[in-house]
Write a protein that holds these residues in place. Structure first.
Motif, PDB file in Angstrom:
ATOM      1  N   ALA A  46       0.829  -1.203   0.000  1.00  9.97           N
ATOM      2  CA  ALA A  46       0.000   0.000   0.000  1.00  9.97           C
ATOM      3  C   ALA A  46       0.862   1.251   0.000  1.00  9.97           C
ATOM      4  O   ALA A  46       1.887   1.301   0.672  1.00  9.97           O
ATOM      5  CB  ALA A  46      -0.908   0.003   1.224  1.00  9.97           C
ATOM      6  N   ASP A  47       0.446   2.244  -0.764  1.00  5.53           N
ATOM      7  CA  ASP A  47       1.166   3.508  -0.824  1.00  5.53           C
ATOM      8  C   ASP A  47       0.161   4.650  -0.839  1.00  5.53           C
ATOM      9  O   ASP A  47      -0.632   4.734  -1.764  1.00  5.53           O
ATOM     10  CB  ASP A  47       2.051   3.545  -2.086  1.00  5.53           C
ATOM     11  CG  ASP A  47       2.738   4.884  -2.246  1.00  5.53           C
ATOM     12  OD1 ASP A  47       3.032   5.503  -1.203  1.00  5.53           O
ATOM     13  OD2 ASP A  47       2.961   5.314  -3.390  1.00  5.53           O
ATOM     14  N   PRO A  48       0.114   5.520   0.151  1.00  2.00           N
ATOM     15  CA  PRO A  48       0.906   5.471   1.375  1.00  2.00           C
ATOM     16  C   PRO A  48       0.449   4.320   2.279  1.00  2.00           C
ATOM     17  O   PRO A  48      -0.681   3.849   2.132  1.00  2.00           O
ATOM     18  CB  PRO A  48       0.601   6.821   2.034  1.00  2.00           C
ATOM     19  CG  PRO A  48      -0.776   7.165   1.565  1.00  2.00           C
ATOM     20  CD  PRO A  48      -0.877   6.626   0.171  1.00  2.00           C
ATOM     21  N   VAL A  49       1.312   3.909   3.188  1.00  2.00           N
ATOM     22  CA  VAL A  49       0.936   2.832   4.107  1.00  2.00           C
ATOM     23  C   VAL A  49      -0.065   3.381   5.127  1.00  2.00           C
ATOM     24  O   VAL A  49       0.230   4.340   5.834  1.00  2.00           O
ATOM     25  CB  VAL A  49       2.179   2.298   4.854  1.00  2.00           C
ATOM     26  CG1 VAL A  49       1.774   1.229   5.871  1.00  2.00           C
ATOM     27  CG2 VAL A  49       3.193   1.736   3.868  1.00  2.00           C
ATOM     28  N   PRO A  50      -1.256   2.801   5.177  1.00  2.00           N
ATOM     29  CA  PRO A  50      -2.229   3.268   6.173  1.00  2.00           C
ATOM     30  C   PRO A  50      -1.872   2.704   7.550  1.00  2.00           C
ATOM     31  O   PRO A  50      -1.078   1.770   7.632  1.00  2.00           O
ATOM     32  CB  PRO A  50      -3.550   2.687   5.665  1.00  2.00           C
ATOM     33  CG  PRO A  50      -3.161   1.471   4.904  1.00  2.00           C
ATOM     34  CD  PRO A  50      -1.783   1.708   4.357  1.00  2.00           C
ATOM     35  N   PRO A  51      -2.426   3.266   8.623  1.00  2.00           N
ATOM     36  CA  PRO A  51      -2.047   2.788   9.954  1.00  2.00           C
ATOM     37  C   PRO A  51      -2.785   1.522  10.378  1.00  2.00           C
ATOM     38  O   PRO A  51      -2.548   1.017  11.467  1.00  2.00           O
ATOM     39  CB  PRO A  51      -2.433   3.954  10.864  1.00  2.00           C
ATOM     40  CG  PRO A  51      -3.438   4.736  10.110  1.00  2.00           C
ATOM     41  CD  PRO A  51      -3.296   4.434   8.666  1.00  2.00           C
ATOM     42  N   ASP A  52      -3.680   1.025   9.526  1.00  2.00           N
ATOM     43  CA  ASP A  52      -4.560  -0.045  10.006  1.00  2.00           C
ATOM     44  C   ASP A  52      -4.452  -1.336   9.196  1.00  2.00           C
ATOM     45  O   ASP A  52      -5.459  -1.967   8.875  1.00  2.00           O
ATOM     46  CB  ASP A  52      -6.009   0.447  10.034  1.00  2.00           C
ATOM     47  CG  ASP A  52      -6.437   0.989   8.687  1.00  2.00           C
ATOM     48  OD1 ASP A  52      -5.591   1.069   7.762  1.00  2.00           O
ATOM     49  OD2 ASP A  52      -7.620   1.333   8.546  1.00  2.00           O
ATOM     50  N   LEU A  53      -3.228  -1.751   8.905  1.00  3.60           N
ATOM     51  CA  LEU A  53      -3.056  -3.063   8.290  1.00  3.60           C
ATOM     52  C   LEU A  53      -2.406  -3.990   9.319  1.00  3.60           C
ATOM     53  O   LEU A  53      -1.508  -3.585  10.040  1.00  3.60           O
ATOM     54  CB  LEU A  53      -2.135  -2.989   7.068  1.00  3.60           C
ATOM     55  CG  LEU A  53      -2.561  -2.106   5.903  1.00  3.60           C
ATOM     56  CD1 LEU A  53      -1.515  -2.174   4.792  1.00  3.60           C
ATOM     57  CD2 LEU A  53      -3.920  -2.538   5.364  1.00  3.60           C
ATOM     58  N   ALA A  54      -2.871  -5.228   9.359  1.00  2.00           N
ATOM     59  CA  ALA A  54      -2.236  -6.221  10.224  1.00  2.00           C
ATOM     60  C   ALA A  54      -1.994  -7.472   9.400  1.00  2.00           C
ATOM     61  O   ALA A  54      -2.845  -7.874   8.595  1.00  2.00           O
ATOM     62  CB  ALA A  54      -3.118  -6.533  11.428  1.00  2.00           C
ATOM     63  N   GLU A  55      -0.847  -8.099   9.594  1.00  3.45           N
ATOM     64  CA  GLU A  55      -0.493  -9.262   8.789  1.00  3.45           C
ATOM     65  C   GLU A  55      -1.563 -10.348   8.875  1.00  3.45           C
ATOM     66  O   GLU A  55      -2.213 -10.537   9.906  1.00  3.45           O
ATOM     67  CB  GLU A  55       0.842  -9.843   9.247  1.00  3.45           C
ATOM     68  CG  GLU A  55       0.780 -10.449  10.640  1.00  3.45           C
ATOM     69  CD  GLU A  55       2.059 -11.206  11.016  1.00  3.45           C
ATOM     70  OE1 GLU A  55       2.488 -11.078  12.177  1.00  3.45           O
ATOM     71  OE2 GLU A  55       2.627 -11.902  10.155  1.00  3.45           O
ATOM     72  N   ALA A  56      -1.747 -11.032   7.759  1.00  3.28           N
ATOM     73  CA  ALA A  56      -2.600 -12.223   7.740  1.00  3.28           C
ATOM     74  C   ALA A  56      -1.790 -13.295   7.034  1.00  3.28           C
ATOM     75  O   ALA A  56      -0.865 -12.988   6.273  1.00  3.28           O
ATOM     76  CB  ALA A  56      -3.895 -11.937   6.988  1.00  3.28           C
ATOM     77  N   SER A  57      -2.150 -14.532   7.279  1.00  2.00           N
ATOM     78  CA  SER A  57      -1.418 -15.623   6.656  1.00  2.00           C
ATOM     79  C   SER A  57      -1.664 -15.630   5.150  1.00  2.00           C
ATOM     80  O   SER A  57      -2.763 -15.340   4.678  1.00  2.00           O
ATOM     81  CB  SER A  57      -1.889 -16.929   7.272  1.00  2.00           C
ATOM     82  OG  SER A  57      -1.651 -17.989   6.378  1.00  2.00           O
ATOM     83  N   GLY A  58      -0.628 -15.982   4.380  1.00  2.07           N
ATOM     84  CA  GLY A  58      -0.789 -16.120   2.944  1.00  2.07           C
ATOM     85  C   GLY A  58      -1.866 -17.147   2.594  1.00  2.07           C
ATOM     86  O   GLY A  58      -2.525 -17.048   1.558  1.00  2.07           O
ATOM     87  N   MET A  59      -2.058 -18.116   3.474  1.00  3.88           N
ATOM     88  CA  MET A  59      -3.097 -19.113   3.229  1.00  3.88           C
ATOM     89  C   MET A  59      -4.475 -18.455   3.171  1.00  3.88           C
ATOM     90  O   MET A  59      -5.364 -18.904   2.459  1.00  3.88           O
ATOM     91  CB  MET A  59      -3.109 -20.146   4.353  1.00  3.88           C
ATOM     92  CG  MET A  59      -1.951 -21.114   4.276  1.00  3.88           C
ATOM     93  SD  MET A  59      -2.162 -22.365   5.545  1.00  3.88           S
ATOM     94  CE  MET A  59      -1.499 -23.760   4.689  1.00  3.88           C
ATOM     95  N   ASP A  60      -4.640 -17.394   3.942  1.00  7.41           N
ATOM     96  CA  ASP A  60      -5.948 -16.733   3.956  1.00  7.41           C
ATOM     97  C   ASP A  60      -6.124 -15.802   2.771  1.00  7.41           C
ATOM     98  O   ASP A  60      -7.251 -15.531   2.349  1.00  7.41           O
ATOM     99  CB  ASP A  60      -6.150 -16.017   5.289  1.00  7.41           C
ATOM    100  CG  ASP A  60      -6.208 -17.041   6.424  1.00  7.41           C
ATOM    101  OD1 ASP A  60      -6.810 -18.112   6.195  1.00  7.41           O
ATOM    102  OD2 ASP A  60      -5.640 -16.797   7.485  1.00  7.41           O
ATOM    103  N   VAL A  61      -5.018 -15.326   2.239  1.00  4.25           N
ATOM    104  CA  VAL A  61      -5.104 -14.551   1.000  1.00  4.25           C
ATOM    105  C   VAL A  61      -5.542 -15.492  -0.124  1.00  4.25           C
ATOM    106  O   VAL A  61      -6.445 -15.182  -0.902  1.00  4.25           O
ATOM    107  CB  VAL A  61      -3.750 -13.886   0.689  1.00  4.25           C
ATOM    108  CG1 VAL A  61      -3.783 -13.204  -0.668  1.00  4.25           C
ATOM    109  CG2 VAL A  61      -3.384 -12.881   1.796  1.00  4.25           C
ATOM    110  N   VAL A  62      -4.926 -16.672  -0.163  1.00  2.00           N
ATOM    111  CA  VAL A  62      -5.321 -17.651  -1.178  1.00  2.00           C
ATOM    112  C   VAL A  62      -6.754 -18.128  -0.928  1.00  2.00           C
ATOM    113  O   VAL A  62      -7.508 -18.373  -1.866  1.00  2.00           O
ATOM    114  CB  VAL A  62      -4.326 -18.840  -1.204  1.00  2.00           C
ATOM    115  CG1 VAL A  62      -4.803 -19.929  -2.143  1.00  2.00           C
ATOM    116  CG2 VAL A  62      -2.951 -18.351  -1.619  1.00  2.00           C
TER     117      VAL A  62
END
Ligand SMILES: Nc1ncnc2c1ncn2[C@@H]1O[C@H](COP(=O)(O)OP(=O)(O)O)[C@@H](O)[C@H]1O
Ligand SMILES: [Mg+2]
Length: 551
Positions: free
Chosen positions: A521-537
């Protein structure tokens, strides 16, 4: 510019149209010991607030950890976010139209996650949060903007830094994170699927809440399974469950689903005090359910289905509207395609016809294409080392295949022996192979993807906008994770065409660690939290128009 120059600028635009705030964008503001800048400036007092990014060099933050290692920077990011969250709440106010003078961050769940609100660039700590630039009517309020930017922002940052300088509390957070990570490694390396600590509190206060239930019965391991796992950063003593076919049974309302959900939740590390900080499962643990109506793109479901009655092959199953059994068979096959070695299911949310078939029904409907799981589960474990942890109460047909049977009574498991050791005759020859892997070829008619109210929205050229409710996936609970998934789906469509679905799952985390949230993301927002790649798939797999070919 220093704060005096900032004051001048703000007084010059005071009383002018709100759009004049745009002049602040990307201007470096010098504070004592660090700098700040607005990476996004809202165009209107009612629009989503602006973003401030604060860059704190090492001499100021003083954190003395190997900050390039995920096992350090991730828990510090999570800890700093929790402090920053409480400080933004402490200093937020409303001083005019819309979100004037608010300082905000979303509330973090008890999961310890790498969060865009606190990241590390080289050695500097970067904090991000939302601020609402103050409006007087629809005009710039320069005086209040000065107070907000020159007084409130440094107060929030300084108090956060102060809390971060309390070494012991930060270290405690890191230690709990390390402990859970190391135990997770231990499980995968030593043939275990999960551990639930003695005394853990599994139930939540309510279905919508992540808070522990007060006065819950603490978890008590059955004596035969109680073991202690010790790793570098501590020990967990609890119910240690080996890989295999684990069947959970017991009367209604005795805590079976709660136990299974905790096992799913064990893929994440939890903050001390959550009740589940001693519950750890292997990272690839995936709960599967029936999801009537979901879309499926060329999934090899031949482990669970013979060819379909309309003549279609089960080796490349396509539908825009799956039935209960085909949706669940697809979800299991997709999990296996990603390399998951630990599948969870709860009879209550499963397609029963995919789970089991008794002898009478087998004779009555020999043409049924379903190869039910009760016949498959043991060969899958023995041949491919796929473990299962499953709740069944309505039928005894899984019991002969189980390597462990737990009975839940009053929220407490006991290990029981199989009362019916006679296995059913099996239709499964045991020679079947794992689902074929697929290559991602984009999404047909895809225009864009965005986040809205907990959902993933995809806009298509011809289909219009379709909603994907990710709330059905128990691995996704935080809105910030959904936002990250949206950003990762956008990235996948843009850059990862030609990659295997399985590799996309890996690319998500690898890129986050190597290139940071900036890659998403550009600009990086303050509200992202990592999720597993498995959940993206998981989300990609459900998109209408998903284009794949089998490898
Ligand atoms: N250890 C516990 N202590 C107190 N209440 C619990 C405990 N575990 C679960 N519960 C509560 O009991 C209820 C039934 O639990 P659930 O797991 O849904 O049972 P089952 O799946 O066996 O029907 C839920 O409201 C849950 O929050
Ligand atoms: Mg239940």
């Amino acid at each position: 510019m220093d704060t005096r120059e900032l004051e001048k600028l703000l007084l010059r635009i005071d009383g002018q149209g709100y759009g004049k705030y745009k002049q602040l964008k990307e201007k470096i503001i010098e504070y004592k010991g660090y700098t700040g800048k607005l990476t996004k400036v809202q165009g209107d007092p009612h629009a989503p607030p602006s973003i401030i990014e604060v860059n704190i060099p090492k001499p100021t933050h003083g954190l003395d950890y190997p900050l390039h290692k995920p096992r350090f920077y991730k828990p510090i990011s999570d800890f700093a976010t929790r402090i920053l969250y409480s400080k933004t709440r402490k200093y937020t106010s409303k001083c005019g139209l819309g979100n004037s003078c608010t300082t905000t961050l979303p509330k973090p769940s008890p999961r310890m996650l790498y969060r865009s609100s606190a990241t590390f660039g080289r050695d500097s700590l970067v904090l991000r949060f939302s601020i609402g630039l103050p409006a007087e009517g629809r005009r710039v309020n320069g005086v209040k903007a000065y107070k907000l930017l020159a007084r409130t922002v440094p107060r929030i940052v300084n108090e956060t830094l102060e809390a971060l300088s309390e070494g012991e509390t930060v270290w405690n957070h890191i230690k709990w994170y390390m402990l859970q990570e190391e135990v997770r490694d231990y499980l995968s390396e030593n043939g275990y699927s999960f551990i639930i600590g003695a005394g853990a509190v599994l139930p939540r206060r309510a279905g919508f809440s992540q808070e522990p239930l007060e006065n819950a019965v603490p978890f008590k391991p059955p004596p035969q399974l109680e073991k202690e796992v010790c790793v570098e950063h501590g020990c967990i003593r609890g119910m240690l469950v080996e890989d295999g076919v684990n069947i959970i049974t017991g009367g209604a309302y005795h805590g079976k689903t709660t136990l299974l959900q905790a096992v799913q939740e064990g893929v994440y590390n939890h903050i001390p005090g959550d009740g589940r900080e001693t519950v750890v499962s292997t990272a690839d643990t995936m709960l599967v359910q029936a999801e009537d109506g979901r879309s499926v793109s060329c999934v090899d479901i031949s482990i669970l289905f013979q060819d379909l009655p309309d003549g279609r092959s089960s080796r490349c199953f396509n539908t825009m509207n799956a039935s209960g059994s085909t949706s669940m068979a697809s979800s299991i096959s997709e999990a296996l395609e990603l390399g998951s070695k630990h599948i969870l299911f709860d009879e209550d949310t499963s397609a029963t016809n995919l789970l089991y078939k008794d002898e009478v029904m087998k004779k009555l409907i020999p043409e049924d294409p379903i190869k039910p799981l009760n016949e498959n589960i043991r060969p899958l474990y023995e041949k491919h080392h796929i473990s299962f942890t499953a709740i069944t109460t309505a039928s005894s047909t899984f019991l002969p295949h189980a390597t462990l049977i737990l009975k839940m009574k009053h929220y407490t498991p006991t290990k029981i022996e199989n009362p019916n050791p006679e296995p059913l005759t099996s239709r499964v020859d045991g020679t079947h192979s794992l689902p074929r892997e697929r290559v991602f070829l984009g999404v047909q008619g895809f225009r864009r993807v965005k986040y809205s109210k907990g959902k993933v929205l995809v806009e298509y050229e011809k289909r219009g906008v379709l909603e994907y409710p990710v709330g059905k996936n128990p691995r996704i609970i935080e809105e910030s994770q959904v936002k990250f998934i949206v950003a990762a789906v956008r990235r996948a469509v843009k850059s990862w065409e030609g990659a295997r679905m399985k590799n996309i799952a890996g690319l998500v985390g690898d890129n986050l660690e190597k290139r940071g949230f900036e890659y998403y993301a550009d600009p990086v927002p303050p509200d992202l939290a990592e999720a597993s790649g498995m959940d993206v798939v998981w989300v990609l797999n459900r998109l209408y128009g998903l284009n794949v070919k089998q490898a």
